[in-house]
Design an enzyme around this catalytic site. Structure first.
Site, mmCIF file in Angstrom:
data_model
loop_
_atom_site.group_PDB
_atom_site.id
_atom_site.type_symbol
_atom_site.label_atom_id
_atom_site.label_comp_id
_atom_site.label_asym_id
_atom_site.label_seq_id
_atom_site.Cartn_x
_atom_site.Cartn_y
_atom_site.Cartn_z
ATOM 1 N N SER A 120 0.911 -1.271 0.021
ATOM 2 C CA SER A 120 -0.015 0.022 -0.165
ATOM 3 C C SER A 120 0.813 1.144 -0.031
ATOM 4 C CB SER A 120 -1.049 -0.108 1.184
ATOM 5 O OG SER A 120 -1.971 -0.827 0.973
ATOM 6 N N SER A 180 -6.726 3.231 3.912
ATOM 7 C CA SER A 180 -5.800 2.591 2.937
ATOM 8 C C SER A 180 -6.731 1.904 2.011
ATOM 9 C CB SER A 180 -4.463 1.493 3.439
ATOM 10 O OG SER A 180 -3.539 1.312 2.335
ATOM 11 N N LYS A 231 0.014 3.799 -2.730
ATOM 12 C CA LYS A 231 -0.824 4.902 -2.636
ATOM 13 C C LYS A 231 -0.192 6.047 -2.565
ATOM 14 C CE LYS A 231 -4.567 2.012 -0.728
ATOM 15 N NZ LYS A 231 -3.920 0.691 -0.618
#
Length: 463
Positions: A73, A133, A76
């Site tokens: 993640s 997230s 991101k």
């Protein structure tokens, strides 16, 4: 099941013969390929770290900083960087709305449990990516900016090159597993510095640890901000092949550092490693002789961090109610994730490119994946019923942390069923044996637990 630690040429070839595999498939498992496959099967997440001065780019400490691994993640961060670019250019505004396609709405947890056609305000999308997230939101943002997620991934990789992230390749907007999506600790530090330097107006979002959407308050995963004085962001990440990742930024006495920890064995261990890294970094005045790329093309150089106060995202009349959101949470998503060791077919197909690492010891909320992958995983557990959503969510999260070996890949579902005043804390995506074992362990910890079986829309008790 053929477990990763038992993979040898003999066992693979024997299995292929027993299952009537074609000669062509058997030939694929060559001696040369087998060596790499066995190494991959035994591979553990890459442990890497780096800490740099955010202003000078000087590397203060590093370990395996240029070894390639998976960003999870942390991906991101780049999605947000490009969204901030668009905001600065005026091609999109914080108050604009982003519509979820079927593809975006179908992304597995952690997500916002939206439906195709739902909309989310840009500012709320930023918070959903930073704090929760949310994979579905990240994909929706990528599609909004790039037309398609694949096109957006090319934009992400191009921007990575422009920033000096020479070993990073992006294939999606959220960081869900893709063997071709790779990065290094040095590259992630470069991205962290770039966010601070190029988008100081929006950096304040990374310090947020909660946000409210459709009446629900969502908490974040970055606990280093509470454990280390001066820490104010940036992003956590986890997939099994990568381990627990974290990029942190902290400022003390006018000096700002960026730290990166990749491949942590658990969220708490990762956090302790980051605290130690930053502590030592602030004590260090001399670097190791190497620096990150000095500045991005057309960037204004290091700048002051400006906090941002988020607006409230008010649902439009077309958006579903909370009851509809919760009711839809039990429906399997169109893009189910599969455990790497679910079958020998999956193992053989992926062992040349994807690490078959064992499950980690402690789950990270943002890593809880949707695993409606087969009939055997259609079981779950219920650990309580509550009058409010938040206590139910916390109860389910406590259960996953109490039995991480069994529940780290499960999906938290807060189900109201036909009673809108009761929120049932449930965890799905288990085999019957795992559900039974989890309940046994939870009951031993004085936690009520009931085994359930799910169909396409509702969970039914099986005991």
């Amino acid at each position: 099941m053929l477990r990763p630690h038992l993979l040898t040429r003999g066992t693979i070839m024997s299995f292929l013969r027993q299952t009537g595999a074609t000669l062509a498939l058997m030939a694929m498992v060559s001696v040369t390929g087998l060596g790499a496959a066995i190494q991959t099967a035994h591979a553990k997440p890459v442990a890497a770290s780096i800490v740099v001065d955010a202003v000078t780019g000087e590397v203060l400490q590093r370990s395996n900083a240029d070894t390639m691994t998976y960003p999870a993640s942390l991906t991101k961060m780049m999605t947000l960087y490009l969204l901030f670019d668009a905001l600065d250019k005026g091609t999109i505004k914080l108050t604009d709305r982003i519509k979820f396609s079927a593809n975006a709405a179908g992304e597995p947890a952690t997500n916002m449990n939206v439906k195709a056609g739902d909309q989310i305000m840009v500012e709320t999308a930023i918070l959903a990516m930073v704090v929760r997230s949310a994979n579905d939101v990240s994909t929706a943002v990528g599609e909004k900016l790039g037309g398609t997620e694949a096109a957006f991934a090319k934009m992400m990789t191009a921007k990575a090159r422009a920033l000096g992230m020479n070993k990073t390749v992006f294939r999606n907007a959220n960081g869900l597993p893709n063997p071709a999506q790779v990065t290094t600790a040095r590259d992630m530090a470069t991205l962290g510095v770039a966010l601070l330097r190029d988008h100081p107006t929006y950096y304040g979002y990374f310090s947020r640890n909660s946000f409210t959407y459709r009446g629900n308050t969502y908490g974040g995963h970055n606990r280093v901000m509470k454990k280390f004085a001066g820490a104010d962001g940036i992003k956590t990440g986890y997939i099994r092949a990568a381990g627990f990742n974290l990029v942190s930024s902290a400022e003390r006495d006018g000096r700002r550092l960026i730290g990166v920890v990749l491949g942590g064995t658990s969220a708490p261990v990762r956090d302790k490693q980051m605290v130690a890294l930053l502590t030592n970094g602030f004590k260090t005045n001399r670097g190791m002789g190497d620096v990150l790329m000095a500045k991005a093309p057309d960037s204004a150089g290091p700048a002051r961090v400006v906090p941002v106060v988020a607006a409230v995202d008010v649902p439009t009349a077309s958006e579903p109610t909370m009851d509809e959101v919760v009711a839809s949470a039990l429906v399997p998503t169109p893009k189910p994730a599969t455990r790497p060791d679910d079958s020998i077919g999956t193992a053989i197909a992926t062992m040349a490119s994807v690490s078959l690492a064992p499950a980690v010891a402690s789950p990270d909320n943002q890593a809880v994946a949707n695993v409606w992958s087969s009939d055997k995983n259609q079981f779950g557990i219920q650990v309580g019923a509550y009058s409010k959503f938040k206590p139910a969510q916390k109860a389910a999260e406590r259960a996953t942390k109490a039995v991480p070996t069994l529940l780290s890949d499960a999906r938290i579902v807060i189900d109201q069923g036909g009673n809108s005043s009761i929120y049932r804390a449930r965890v799905f995506g288990l085999t019957k044996a795992d559900a039974d074992a989890a309940c046994k362990k939870l009951k031993a910890k004085q936690t009520d637990c009931l085994v359930l079986k799910a169909d396409s829309s509702v969970a039914q008790s099986v005991q």
